[in-house]
Design a protein around this motif. Structure first.
Motif, mmCIF file in Angstrom:
data_model
loop_
_atom_site.group_PDB
_atom_site.id
_atom_site.type_symbol
_atom_site.label_atom_id
_atom_site.label_comp_id
_atom_site.label_asym_id
_atom_site.label_seq_id
_atom_site.Cartn_x
_atom_site.Cartn_y
_atom_site.Cartn_z
ATOM 1 N N VAL A 74 -7.536 5.753 22.738
ATOM 2 C CA VAL A 74 -7.144 6.979 22.040
ATOM 3 C C VAL A 74 -7.690 6.935 20.610
ATOM 4 O O VAL A 74 -7.618 5.903 19.936
ATOM 5 C CB VAL A 74 -5.607 7.143 22.012
ATOM 6 C CG1 VAL A 74 -5.212 8.416 21.260
ATOM 7 C CG2 VAL A 74 -5.033 7.143 23.423
ATOM 8 N N LEU A 75 -8.236 8.061 20.178
ATOM 9 C CA LEU A 75 -8.754 8.230 18.819
ATOM 10 C C LEU A 75 -7.989 9.386 18.187
ATOM 11 O O LEU A 75 -7.987 10.498 18.716
ATOM 12 C CB LEU A 75 -10.251 8.532 18.864
ATOM 13 C CG LEU A 75 -10.959 8.888 17.563
ATOM 14 C CD1 LEU A 75 -10.796 7.798 16.517
ATOM 15 C CD2 LEU A 75 -12.438 9.157 17.830
ATOM 16 N N VAL A 76 -7.318 9.114 17.083
ATOM 17 C CA VAL A 76 -6.474 10.106 16.419
ATOM 18 C C VAL A 76 -7.084 10.463 15.064
ATOM 19 O O VAL A 76 -7.441 9.577 14.287
ATOM 20 C CB VAL A 76 -5.041 9.553 16.206
ATOM 21 C CG1 VAL A 76 -4.176 10.569 15.458
ATOM 22 C CG2 VAL A 76 -4.410 9.168 17.538
ATOM 23 N N PHE A 77 -7.191 11.763 14.807
ATOM 24 C CA PHE A 77 -7.599 12.251 13.489
ATOM 25 C C PHE A 77 -6.416 12.989 12.887
ATOM 26 O O PHE A 77 -5.867 13.904 13.510
ATOM 27 C CB PHE A 77 -8.792 13.203 13.603
ATOM 28 C CG PHE A 77 -10.068 12.515 13.960
ATOM 29 C CD1 PHE A 77 -10.806 11.829 13.002
ATOM 30 C CD2 PHE A 77 -10.539 12.541 15.266
ATOM 31 C CE1 PHE A 77 -11.981 11.188 13.333
ATOM 32 C CE2 PHE A 77 -11.717 11.901 15.607
ATOM 33 C CZ PHE A 77 -12.439 11.221 14.643
ATOM 34 N N THR A 78 -6.024 12.590 11.682
ATOM 35 C CA THR A 78 -4.881 13.251 11.073
ATOM 36 C C THR A 78 -5.153 13.658 9.629
ATOM 37 O O THR A 78 -5.727 12.892 8.856
ATOM 38 C CB THR A 78 -3.619 12.357 11.115
ATOM 39 O OG1 THR A 78 -2.509 13.093 10.571
ATOM 40 C CG2 THR A 78 -3.786 11.061 10.357
ATOM 41 N N PRO A 79 -4.715 14.864 9.268
ATOM 42 C CA PRO A 79 -4.671 15.221 7.845
ATOM 43 C C PRO A 79 -3.409 14.603 7.246
ATOM 44 O O PRO A 79 -2.661 13.907 7.947
ATOM 45 C CB PRO A 79 -4.582 16.748 7.882
ATOM 46 C CG PRO A 79 -3.869 17.042 9.161
ATOM 47 C CD PRO A 79 -4.284 15.964 10.129
ATOM 48 N N GLU A 80 -3.187 14.854 5.979
ATOM 49 C CA GLU A 80 -1.979 14.362 5.320
ATOM 50 C C GLU A 80 -1.221 15.552 4.757
ATOM 51 O O GLU A 80 -1.764 16.329 3.971
ATOM 52 C CB GLU A 80 -2.349 13.392 4.197
ATOM 53 C CG GLU A 80 -1.147 12.739 3.541
ATOM 54 C CD GLU A 80 -1.569 11.625 2.610
ATOM 55 O OE1 GLU A 80 -1.786 10.502 3.106
ATOM 56 O OE2 GLU A 80 -1.716 11.899 1.396
ATOM 57 N N TYR A 81 0.025 15.699 5.193
ATOM 58 C CA TYR A 81 0.887 16.775 4.707
ATOM 59 C C TYR A 81 2.044 16.138 3.957
ATOM 60 O O TYR A 81 2.827 15.380 4.552
ATOM 61 C CB TYR A 81 1.441 17.610 5.858
ATOM 62 C CG TYR A 81 0.417 18.409 6.640
ATOM 63 C CD1 TYR A 81 -0.903 18.532 6.232
ATOM 64 C CD2 TYR A 81 0.787 19.044 7.823
ATOM 65 C CE1 TYR A 81 -1.817 19.257 6.956
ATOM 66 C CE2 TYR A 81 -0.134 19.786 8.562
ATOM 67 C CZ TYR A 81 -1.426 19.876 8.121
ATOM 68 O OH TYR A 81 -2.340 20.598 8.850
ATOM 69 N N ASN A 82 2.150 16.409 2.660
ATOM 70 C CA ASN A 82 3.257 15.895 1.857
ATOM 71 C C ASN A 82 3.408 14.383 1.986
ATOM 72 O O ASN A 82 4.515 13.855 2.097
ATOM 73 C CB ASN A 82 4.567 16.607 2.223
ATOM 74 C CG ASN A 82 4.487 18.092 1.946
ATOM 75 O OD1 ASN A 82 4.105 18.502 0.856
ATOM 76 N ND2 ASN A 82 4.826 18.901 2.936
ATOM 77 N N GLY A 83 2.291 13.695 2.006
ATOM 78 C CA GLY A 83 2.312 12.245 2.002
ATOM 79 C C GLY A 83 2.510 11.583 3.349
ATOM 80 O O GLY A 83 2.664 10.362 3.421
#
Length: 194
Positions: A74-83
């Motif tokens: 599994v490859l996960v891409f995540t932004p950052e919301y409020n830390g």
């Protein structure tokens, strides 16, 4: 052919993290990797153990778990919301982690990467995602790490696929995942031979 399921923690159509996932798909094709982009995490209801029973589990949750089960990694891409990571990604972790003791993620090689507006590229969100996926049973790779800062400026007029530094970092992630899958298969074969 190694099968990698990609999960993007942003729901925006123009998401930089979605662009990174598409770039990874293109690079994976060059490395004998099949990379499937899972597009259904927005349809997962908020996790509720009352409906997570064999009789009532939502079809969306079953489909998500099955997609993880048939993937090699599994490859996960995540932004950052409020830390931290977005709620939609945390909810996906919660669905994937069940049933207790039989998580679809159990022992699955997993890498977290991403891009964010801030100067650190979303490292807090990535750390939180690694922690949650690890507790859920995934075999989380700490390295290589890809946290791309200043996403709005860096990719305002340039797609990540056209950024040599980014594509090299993504290649490294894919190689690391492929090696992790191969190592896991070797261990399984050795165990079965005993």
């Amino acid at each position: 052919m190694t099968r990698i399921l990609t999960i993007v923690g942003s729901l925006r159509a123009g998401s930089t993290n979605l662009q990174l996932a598409h770039t990874a798909q293109e690079l994976g094709a060059q490395q004998d990797l099949t990379i499937e982009l899972y597009q259904g995490i927005a349809e997962l209801p908020f996790y509720n153990e009352d409906v997570d029973t064999p009789e009532t589990v939502p079809a969306e949750a079953e489909a998500f778990r099955e997609a993880i089960t048939v993937a090699d990694a599994v490859l996960v891409f995540t932004p950052e919301y409020n830390g931290t990571m977005p709620a939609v990604l945390k909810n996906a972790v919660d669905w994937a982690s069940r049933p207790f003791g039989a998580s679809a993620l159990l022992g699955k090689p997993l890498v977290v990467a991403g891009s964010a507006f801030g100067q650190y590229g979303g490292v807090w969100a990535q750390d939180e995602a690694r922690k949650a996926f690890g507790i859920a049973g995934a075999s989380v790779l700490a390295d290589p790490s890809v946290a791309i800062p200043g996403s709005l400026q860096r990719f305002a007029e340039n797609h990540p696929r056209n950024d040599d530094e980014v594509t090299e970092q993504l290649r490294s992630l894919l190689v690391a995942l492929k090696i992790a899958v191969e190592n896991k298969e070797q261990v399984q074969e050795a165990t079965a031979a005993v």
